[in-house]
Structure formats: C-alpha cells, structure tokens
Scaffold this motif. Structure first.
Motif, PDB file in Angstrom:
ATOM      1  N   GLN A 192       0.519  17.126   3.827  1.00 17.79           N
ATOM      2  CA  GLN A 192       1.892  16.656   3.976  1.00 17.79           C
ATOM      3  C   GLN A 192       2.405  16.169   2.630  1.00 17.79           C
ATOM      4  OE1 GLN A 192       1.653  13.558   6.916  1.00 17.79           O
ATOM      5  NE2 GLN A 192       1.950  15.008   8.594  1.00 17.79           N
ATOM      6  N   ILE A 193       3.658  16.474   2.345  1.00 17.73           N
ATOM      7  CA  ILE A 193       4.319  15.976   1.150  1.00 17.73           C
ATOM      8  C   ILE A 193       5.410  15.014   1.599  1.00 17.73           C
ATOM      9  CG2 ILE A 193       5.700  16.562  -0.888  1.00 17.73           C
ATOM     10  CD1 ILE A 193       4.329  19.325  -0.838  1.00 17.73           C
ATOM     11  N   TRP A 194       5.341  13.784   1.099  1.00 21.72           N
ATOM     12  CA  TRP A 194       6.303  12.737   1.447  1.00 21.72           C
ATOM     13  C   TRP A 194       7.056  12.301   0.198  1.00 21.72           C
ATOM     14  CZ3 TRP A 194       7.087  10.580   6.324  1.00 21.72           C
ATOM     15  CH2 TRP A 194       6.191  10.995   7.322  1.00 21.72           C
ATOM     16  N   GLU A 195       8.334  11.979   0.377  1.00 24.18           N
ATOM     17  CA  GLU A 195       9.168  11.444  -0.699  1.00 24.18           C
ATOM     18  C   GLU A 195       9.299   9.941  -0.496  1.00 24.18           C
ATOM     19  OE1 GLU A 195      13.233  13.012  -2.370  1.00 24.18           O
ATOM     20  OE2 GLU A 195      13.553  11.870  -0.531  1.00 24.18           O
ATOM     21  N   LEU A 196       9.025   9.178  -1.532  1.00 27.59           N
ATOM     22  CA  LEU A 196       9.098   7.724  -1.474  1.00 27.59           C
ATOM     23  C   LEU A 196      10.114   7.245  -2.501  1.00 27.59           C
ATOM     24  CD1 LEU A 196       8.002   4.975  -0.482  1.00 27.59           C
ATOM     25  CD2 LEU A 196       6.187   5.200  -2.185  1.00 27.59           C
ATOM     26  N   GLN A 197      11.227   6.676  -2.030  1.00 25.66           N
ATOM     27  CA  GLN A 197      12.255   6.136  -2.925  1.00 25.66           C
ATOM     28  C   GLN A 197      11.870   4.713  -3.313  1.00 25.66           C
ATOM     29  OE1 GLN A 197      15.093   7.556  -4.153  1.00 25.66           O
ATOM     30  NE2 GLN A 197      14.606   9.496  -3.186  1.00 25.66           N
ATOM     31  N   GLU A 198      11.801   4.459  -4.622  1.00 32.74           N
ATOM     32  CA  GLU A 198      11.474   3.126  -5.129  1.00 32.74           C
ATOM     33  C   GLU A 198      12.610   2.674  -6.034  1.00 32.74           C
ATOM     34  OE1 GLU A 198       7.921   1.855  -4.693  1.00 32.74           O
ATOM     35  OE2 GLU A 198       6.743   3.610  -5.246  1.00 32.74           O
ATOM     36  N   SER A 199      12.607   1.423  -6.424  1.00 31.16           N
ATOM     37  CA  SER A 199      13.688   0.899  -7.264  1.00 31.16           C
ATOM     38  C   SER A 199      13.734   1.589  -8.622  1.00 31.16           C
ATOM     39  CB  SER A 199      13.523  -0.612  -7.449  1.00 31.16           C
ATOM     40  OG  SER A 199      12.285  -0.893  -8.063  1.00 31.16           O
ATOM     41  N   TYR A 200      12.616   2.079  -9.104  1.00 31.89           N
ATOM     42  CA  TYR A 200      12.539   2.719 -10.417  1.00 31.89           C
ATOM     43  C   TYR A 200      12.643   4.240 -10.350  1.00 31.89           C
ATOM     44  CZ  TYR A 200       7.730   3.204  -8.831  1.00 31.89           C
ATOM     45  OH  TYR A 200       6.607   3.489  -8.094  1.00 31.89           O
ATOM     46  N   GLY A 201      12.718   4.815  -9.162  1.00 30.65           N
ATOM     47  CA  GLY A 201      12.826   6.263  -9.031  1.00 30.65           C
ATOM     48  C   GLY A 201      12.098   6.776  -7.804  1.00 30.65           C
TER      49      GLY A 201
END
Length: 66
Positions: A11-20
């Motif tokens: 599985q490929i997951w996208e994680l949005q963080e404050s730095y990108g």
C-alpha cells in the motif's frame, strides 16, 4: 493519511505534514514497518515498480513533456 494505491500486498499512503508531504509504503519490509519516501515516484519504485513507468518521461519526448 490518504490511500494512494493498494496493489499486490503493498500500500502507498500520502501523509500531509506541516513541512510537506511524505509517502509511506506498507508491505515493503517484512517487519511491517513503512518505507518512507520523499516523492510519489519514489514510493512507486518501492511499492509498485511495474507501475513506476507512469512517472517516467517517454524517451520520445523532450524533458518536461512526458
């Protein structure tokens, strides 16, 4: 987190963080820990190499048009 792709036990997951954005590939390590990637194309290289061609420019076209 947002699921990007679920294929062949990975599985490929996208994680949005404050730095990108960070991309996590689950199913790469036998331990179950995710492989962290800095780009979606890198995540595809580890998680679904047969689909990574989607992110490579065509050899027939100049750079930036593929």
């Amino acid at each position: 987190m947002k699921l990007i792709r679920d294929i062949a036990g990975k599985q490929i997951w996208e994680l949005q963080e404050s730095y990108g954005t960070t991309y996590l590939v689950y199913g790469y390590y036998e331990s179950g820990d995710p492989k962290e990637c800095s780009s979606l194309s890198m995540a595809y290289e580890y998680g679904a190499p047969e689909l990574s061609r989607e992110f490579q420019p065509d050899a027939d076209q100049p750079p930036g048009l593929g």
